[in-house]
Enzyme design. Sequence first.
Site, PDB file in Angstrom:
ATOM      1  N   GLU B  49      -6.572 -37.919  -3.998  1.00 55.68           N
ATOM      2  CA  GLU B  49      -6.549 -36.580  -4.587  1.00 55.68           C
ATOM      3  C   GLU B  49      -7.954 -36.159  -4.406  1.00 55.68           C
ATOM      4  O   GLU B  49      -8.642 -36.469  -5.210  1.00 55.68           O
ATOM      5  CB  GLU B  49      -5.704 -36.452  -5.719  1.00 55.68           C
ATOM      6  CG  GLU B  49      -5.852 -35.038  -6.437  1.00 55.68           C
ATOM      7  CD  GLU B  49      -5.267 -34.991  -7.911  1.00 55.68           C
ATOM      8  OE1 GLU B  49      -4.915 -36.218  -8.682  1.00 55.68           O
ATOM      9  OE2 GLU B  49      -5.478 -34.138  -8.504  1.00 55.68           O
ATOM     10  N   ASP B  60      -9.492 -29.210 -16.660  1.00 56.78           N
ATOM     11  CA  ASP B  60     -10.228 -30.363 -16.764  1.00 56.78           C
ATOM     12  C   ASP B  60     -11.262 -30.605 -17.821  1.00 56.78           C
ATOM     13  O   ASP B  60     -11.834 -29.733 -18.373  1.00 56.78           O
ATOM     14  CB  ASP B  60     -11.243 -30.417 -15.629  1.00 56.78           C
ATOM     15  CG  ASP B  60     -10.263 -30.708 -14.088  1.00 56.78           C
ATOM     16  OD1 ASP B  60      -9.542 -31.545 -14.265  1.00 56.78           O
ATOM     17  OD2 ASP B  60     -10.327 -29.874 -13.316  1.00 56.78           O
TER      18      ASP B  60
END
Lengths: 398, 262
Positions: B49, B60
Amino acid sequence: MNYNYPNKNGYFGEFGGIFAAETLIPAIKELVSAWDEAKNSKDFLDELNYYHKNYTGRPSNLYYAERLTKYLGGAKIYLKREDLNHTGAHKINHCLGQILLAKRMGKTRIIAETGAGQHGVATATVCALFNMKCVVYQGEIDIERQKPNAFRMKLLGADLIPVKDGSRTLKDAVTAAMQDWVSNIDNTYYLLGSVMGPHPYPEMVRTFQSIVGEEVKEQILKLENRLPDSIVACVGGGSNAIGIFHPFIDYKNTELIGVEAAGLGIDTKKHAATLAKGKKGVFHGMLSYFIQDEDGQIIEPYSISAGLDYPGIGPEHALLRDTKRAKYTAINDSEALDAFYKLSELEGIIPALESSHAVAYAIKTAPKLPKDHIMVVNLSGRGDKDIFTVGKIKGVEL
Amino acid sequence: MNLLDKTFDNLKKENKKAFSVFLMAGYPDYTTSLELMHLCSNNGVDFIELGMAFSDPSADGAIIKMAGDIALNRGAKIKKTLDLIKEYRKTNKTTPIVWMGYFNSIFNYGIENFLQELNSNGVNGLLVVDLPFEEQKRLKSIEQYDISLIPLISPVTDNERTKEIVLNAKGFVYFVSIKGITGTKEAQSKEIENRIQFIKSNTNVPVIAGFGINDAKKAAQINKFADGTITGSALVKLISDNIHDKKEMFLKIEEFLQTFKK
């Protein structure tokens, strides 16, 4: 009313919508249905009106600024005195609405972002009033330049969390609040401070703020027996501007003017003039205009006023601009600062640095307008919080 | 056949779970980032990824944000990430790559151009964190290409919505194991077991779990019901902790990756 945005998916034309991580979607959908139910509930609206009147002190005055008008020698200037509200700005309008909604939804913890601290203070205030746990995110730089508000929030029992990411201003506070929301969705209500973010926030905050424009309509008809020729408001995310614009959208003879922050100038890199310089993008939950580079990275904005220091703008403003229903212009730091002084000296009213941008536009344009031109300026907040910033610039030790 | 499908088919035949990692393109720098991709695929990583840094990554946590900021400071761009993939593909034509990013990058680049270039540079899957299911029609033309648009399911996605989202899923379903952002909480296997099983009963594509899977032990727990796992923040932290000694960094990462294959 002809104007009928947003649609059921939260779109104002091509702008708005819901853009968020999957973890937030259920919480957003829950909010959409709670809001759809509440906005049509008489009990809800009655309770809100009770607090507007008895707690905030609404309606706020529409005041004829006679000395300013005479000094400028042109348009007749009225000030919508949102600075006189409890907590000193228009932000209390949508905070009361949202806290009642949060209560209705059974949430126990409130989070908010704040730039200038006005929304944070108003949020902390309603949390104290309704006995809810309150967490406010504010950029480290904004805490520094808005010290009085930072202290007020703590005094009101809020947990003030300094945000140390990125530009350490409003943009980063919004991101931090959204991250908190993702992490605590079960019990937490995100009390957003502007007409931005994912649907239903732009519509909901607008509805709560529209009381400002509704009052103006009624007040000006009593005072002048007609609607104003122009309405001026400063625009960061755009809550006070939408509040005063929205009830006038269908009255095409009233010109609507939004004033963005030009910082050190829109041709420098130091500004927050999203509509002047931004391009379409998707950020903070919505499709709108943003100040960004060619690769879609958000650029850190700048303005003397912490409340306008945001790289985006509410989606409804994007629509109003692109359909030419409202006009957007920009005022720089020094023009805003001059207006801050001018209004203090001429009217005995110290405006917030945010609102000073709207006042500056009036000062700039009113002399060129005829004396029968009625201009309403939204004085969205008071400037007590800004005396340290202004003092520092002027070399005055406080 | 899509490289992702092929990889999952092979794993299934061998009765193995998929092991994937997240790497930030351009972190700690362009060259090292390319070497790290190879290091991962040479040490048992089944697919990569690859993150495209965004200035304000709302999903995040601090670790991945820090990596993104450094990548951007060192010149990470969409074009450069595409170059990185192209260069990786010169020697590796078998490890699937899933592009992970935020929608604003794609929107700004121009959706059609972006998808076309993903395809021509050898990307096999696309994961857009902040583009919900209702808006995925914006990427409809991805169907012209051999790229899977990876749907995300979170622990709070209800049954009805889950069914809708996975109905036409391609590649794999990304299950976000925690209510939160990357690198902040540890996935709780008990809580997510039911959710993953429900997803599996509604789709034939593999269900891969990410967020909160910080070591091999955790991965093994999750793999009791998932088809594989993705580890991100823990690996990025390992890079960051050894940033001044590349040799040591690679050694540590190799050791770390090997633990997942045991």
